[in-house]
Design a protein around this motif. Sequence first.
Motif, PDB file in Angstrom:
ATOM      1  N   ARG A  15      -4.556  -1.901 -26.669  1.00  0.00           N
ATOM      2  CA  ARG A  15      -4.285  -0.459 -26.726  1.00  0.00           C
ATOM      3  C   ARG A  15      -3.590  -0.124 -28.033  1.00  0.00           C
ATOM      4  O   ARG A  15      -3.309  -0.997 -28.850  1.00  0.00           O
ATOM      5  N   LEU A  16      -3.317   1.144 -28.228  1.00  0.00           N
ATOM      6  CA  LEU A  16      -2.630   1.585 -29.427  1.00  0.00           C
ATOM      7  C   LEU A  16      -1.280   0.892 -29.580  1.00  0.00           C
ATOM      8  O   LEU A  16      -0.572   0.664 -28.595  1.00  0.00           O
ATOM      9  N   ALA A  17      -0.929   0.598 -30.833  1.00  0.00           N
ATOM     10  CA  ALA A  17       0.406   0.122 -31.164  1.00  0.00           C
ATOM     11  C   ALA A  17       1.185   1.260 -31.804  1.00  0.00           C
ATOM     12  O   ALA A  17       0.591   2.173 -32.404  1.00  0.00           O
ATOM     13  N   TYR A  18       2.493   1.211 -31.698  1.00  0.00           N
ATOM     14  CA  TYR A  18       3.367   2.233 -32.274  1.00  0.00           C
ATOM     15  C   TYR A  18       4.304   1.547 -33.259  1.00  0.00           C
ATOM     16  O   TYR A  18       5.108   0.689 -32.875  1.00  0.00           O
ATOM     17  N   THR A  19       4.170   1.908 -34.525  1.00  0.00           N
ATOM     18  CA  THR A  19       4.871   1.187 -35.557  1.00  0.00           C
ATOM     19  C   THR A  19       5.226   2.120 -36.701  1.00  0.00           C
ATOM     20  O   THR A  19       5.121   3.345 -36.583  1.00  0.00           O
ATOM     21  N   PHE A  54       8.969  -3.673 -28.737  1.00  0.00           N
ATOM     22  CA  PHE A  54       7.963  -4.731 -28.704  1.00  0.00           C
ATOM     23  C   PHE A  54       7.598  -5.099 -27.276  1.00  0.00           C
ATOM     24  O   PHE A  54       6.411  -5.225 -26.935  1.00  0.00           O
ATOM     25  N   THR A  55       8.596  -5.280 -26.410  1.00  0.00           N
ATOM     26  CA  THR A  55       8.299  -5.686 -25.030  1.00  0.00           C
ATOM     27  C   THR A  55       7.577  -4.585 -24.267  1.00  0.00           C
ATOM     28  O   THR A  55       6.677  -4.866 -23.466  1.00  0.00           O
ATOM     29  N   ALA A  56       7.941  -3.334 -24.520  1.00  0.00           N
ATOM     30  CA  ALA A  56       7.249  -2.222 -23.858  1.00  0.00           C
ATOM     31  C   ALA A  56       5.779  -2.198 -24.254  1.00  0.00           C
ATOM     32  O   ALA A  56       4.891  -2.000 -23.406  1.00  0.00           O
ATOM     33  N   GLN A  57       5.510  -2.407 -25.543  1.00  0.00           N
ATOM     34  CA  GLN A  57       4.120  -2.413 -26.001  1.00  0.00           C
ATOM     35  C   GLN A  57       3.366  -3.639 -25.502  1.00  0.00           C
ATOM     36  O   GLN A  57       2.160  -3.568 -25.210  1.00  0.00           O
ATOM     37  N   GLY A  74      -0.185  -3.035 -26.467  1.00  0.00           N
ATOM     38  CA  GLY A  74      -0.080  -2.505 -27.824  1.00  0.00           C
ATOM     39  C   GLY A  74       0.271  -3.596 -28.811  1.00  0.00           C
ATOM     40  O   GLY A  74      -0.116  -3.543 -29.983  1.00  0.00           O
ATOM     41  N   THR A  75       1.015  -4.602 -28.334  1.00  0.00           N
ATOM     42  CA  THR A  75       1.306  -5.794 -29.122  1.00  0.00           C
ATOM     43  C   THR A  75       0.801  -7.007 -28.357  1.00  0.00           C
ATOM     44  O   THR A  75       0.469  -6.924 -27.178  1.00  0.00           O
ATOM     45  N   ARG A  76       0.765  -8.145 -29.039  1.00  0.00           N
ATOM     46  CA  ARG A  76       0.244  -9.364 -28.413  1.00  0.00           C
ATOM     47  C   ARG A  76       1.356 -10.404 -28.272  1.00  0.00           C
ATOM     48  O   ARG A  76       2.284 -10.453 -29.092  1.00  0.00           O
ATOM     49  N   ALA A  77       1.248 -11.217 -27.247  1.00  0.00           N
ATOM     50  CA  ALA A  77       2.198 -12.301 -27.029  1.00  0.00           C
ATOM     51  C   ALA A  77       1.652 -13.580 -27.651  1.00  0.00           C
ATOM     52  O   ALA A  77       0.467 -13.885 -27.528  1.00  0.00           O
ATOM     53  N   SER A  78       2.558 -14.337 -28.308  1.00  0.00           N
ATOM     54  CA  SER A  78       2.132 -15.601 -28.906  1.00  0.00           C
ATOM     55  C   SER A  78       3.227 -16.661 -28.897  1.00  0.00           C
ATOM     56  O   SER A  78       2.942 -17.844 -29.067  1.00  0.00           O
ATOM     57  N   ALA A  79       4.484 -16.254 -28.704  1.00  0.00           N
ATOM     58  CA  ALA A  79       5.609 -17.189 -28.804  1.00  0.00           C
ATOM     59  C   ALA A  79       5.721 -18.074 -27.571  1.00  0.00           C
ATOM     60  O   ALA A  79       5.211 -17.761 -26.486  1.00  0.00           O
ATOM     61  N   LYS A  80       6.430 -19.206 -27.751  1.00  0.00           N
ATOM     62  CA  LYS A  80       6.669 -20.147 -26.659  1.00  0.00           C
ATOM     63  C   LYS A  80       8.151 -20.526 -26.621  1.00  0.00           C
ATOM     64  O   LYS A  80       8.860 -20.416 -27.626  1.00  0.00           O
ATOM     65  N   LEU A  81       8.586 -20.958 -25.453  1.00  0.00           N
ATOM     66  CA  LEU A  81       9.973 -21.399 -25.323  1.00  0.00           C
ATOM     67  C   LEU A  81      10.221 -22.612 -26.217  1.00  0.00           C
ATOM     68  O   LEU A  81       9.415 -23.550 -26.262  1.00  0.00           O
ATOM     69  N   GLN A  82      11.337 -22.601 -26.905  1.00  0.00           N
ATOM     70  CA  GLN A  82      11.666 -23.694 -27.815  1.00  0.00           C
ATOM     71  C   GLN A  82      12.377 -24.846 -27.124  1.00  0.00           C
ATOM     72  O   GLN A  82      12.450 -25.959 -27.661  1.00  0.00           O
TER      73      GLN A  82
END
Length: 606
Positions: free
Chosen positions: A210-214, A175-178, A183-191
Amino acid sequence: MFKYCLYSSVSLLALLFTLSSFASSCHNPSLTWLEQMKASSGSTVLLRNDSSQIPLIELDNKRFASVNIGSQNAMMFDSIVNKYTRVDRFSAEAYQAEPNLNALSADLKLYSSVIVQLSDDAMSKESTRAFLKDMERSKQLIIVLYGNAAALGRLDSLKAPLIWSAADSPASASFTAQLIFGGTRASAKLQSTVSPAFKAGDGFQTAAIRLAYTVPEELGISSDDLEKPIDNIVRSAIAQRVTPGAVVMVVKDGRVIFDKAYGSHTYGRTRETRVDDIFDLASVTKIAATTMASMRLYEQNKLQLDSTMGYYVPQARETNKSFIPVRNLMLHQAGLVPYIPFQNSIKPGDYSRDSSEVYSVKVADNYYVRRNYYNDVMLPRMLNSGLRPSGKYEYSDLSMYFMKEIIETQTAQPLDKYVLNEFYKPLGMKYAGFTPRIRFSKADIVPTENDNYFRKTLLEGYVHDQGAALAGGVAGHAGLFSSANDLAILFQMMLNGGIYGGKQYFQPSTIDMFTSRQSDVSRRGLGFDRWDPDPANRYPSSLASPQTYGHTGFTGTCVWVDPRSKLIYIFLSNRLYEQPANKLSSLRVRPKIQDAIYQAINKAVL
């Protein structure tokens, strides 16, 4: 001492199998890969992205390195980042005999961008913190931290983009590499608040570019429904000596859901086929190189489809080719002869087994033709060849020989350099290009043919097509080599309406025009082959939609894009390795795989 290795891209499913025992020993074995990826999405936080460096946009003219300091899943991370561009791998473990990481810093001096994977334990070491400060002073630094959030406090003084994931798992590494490349999107926040620099609620959002790998299950498709029939078709083909090996890739909705290699480079099984192997694409060159360049020139008003060959090519003006419209060239309706067997006219004085100033054009290992052979012999012969009535469809390689002449005239660049700099490098395509032996070793390239009639040698990284070979390996109809992943990147850009990685390469209207049916007498688009409306032909597949476009290659390749299904199907093989080589078509290997893909998708919908 320079200590790095370049990780080969391997399939996601193969990596999961390799890492399964480790994953099950470290994490809840009941979690599926998809569940773990969803968990990573919800808990991975992107910090300090004020300047929007993540996702990375500019890939060409940069050298990327990945440095692992304590992560347990660097194999997964490095494999994934290498699907987006070349990223060389370093490990701090190789420098553990030294008191600090100064030697590692020295080995990274020629890299412009450095991605550092860190464990929370590694952050307790002064040598790690000193290394990060060193990198930030001179590089584009990106930090990926796995583990306890408290370790973030040790990064307060740095300003580089930072990705934090609580889990150090194969899924979080993927996930972090993508995320870094979009390839993936960021949406989370520190709790919760960790330090003065990292407070509760911090976290940036990004878009997927870009392309995602799943895995297929992300789209509701069963892996078994996809993999089992494809496995059976390809393995049966190999068993019948249709081809020694193959790579199959499936991209759906911008996600690579199947990427698998089969067999070996030769029937001797000396080297297994890998998903990132480089294949001779044959006529797929027509759409992946020549037509792409033509589309760009069309948008720049440097190519008019109704202008003539004579308008662009001075050598054509005193020949019967002068008044052929460019449109007819791209539709194969110019009345040109299908091909000219140039290899049958080679004279003893035209070639040598050794290179010299006179014999400087390399055709294969130990085979050279004289300098300017193409301009002195081949081009004049094509320009003076017979011409049949125009307006009738007849597939001809000469059309793309001539399109190359037009493109090079209008760009003032060789075709291979133009497409490399305009498309392949900025898109992050690592392997695509002409004359691959200049850039890659033989081990990276699948042998195309054991040529026992012309060059009398095994063709390893030299184009099979005899005319393209005699032209120095660069022609408009053949000569391009590529991996499956590179083709997926290129044609996902097309599916996206010309946008990929945050850059616009074409206008959607240009793509629609070139890929739609443009002929009254054939199924063809401009440069592109298309779905055949005659159901008896079942071309390219009995289940493909009427919008489908792409091309096949004589070496045993194909790329088909179905905009309605948002689907890309890629098949690469070296069926010509052993003659006769017509089994791939007669057994309908490529269409059967394509049908199996649609059946798996349709089953998921039902």
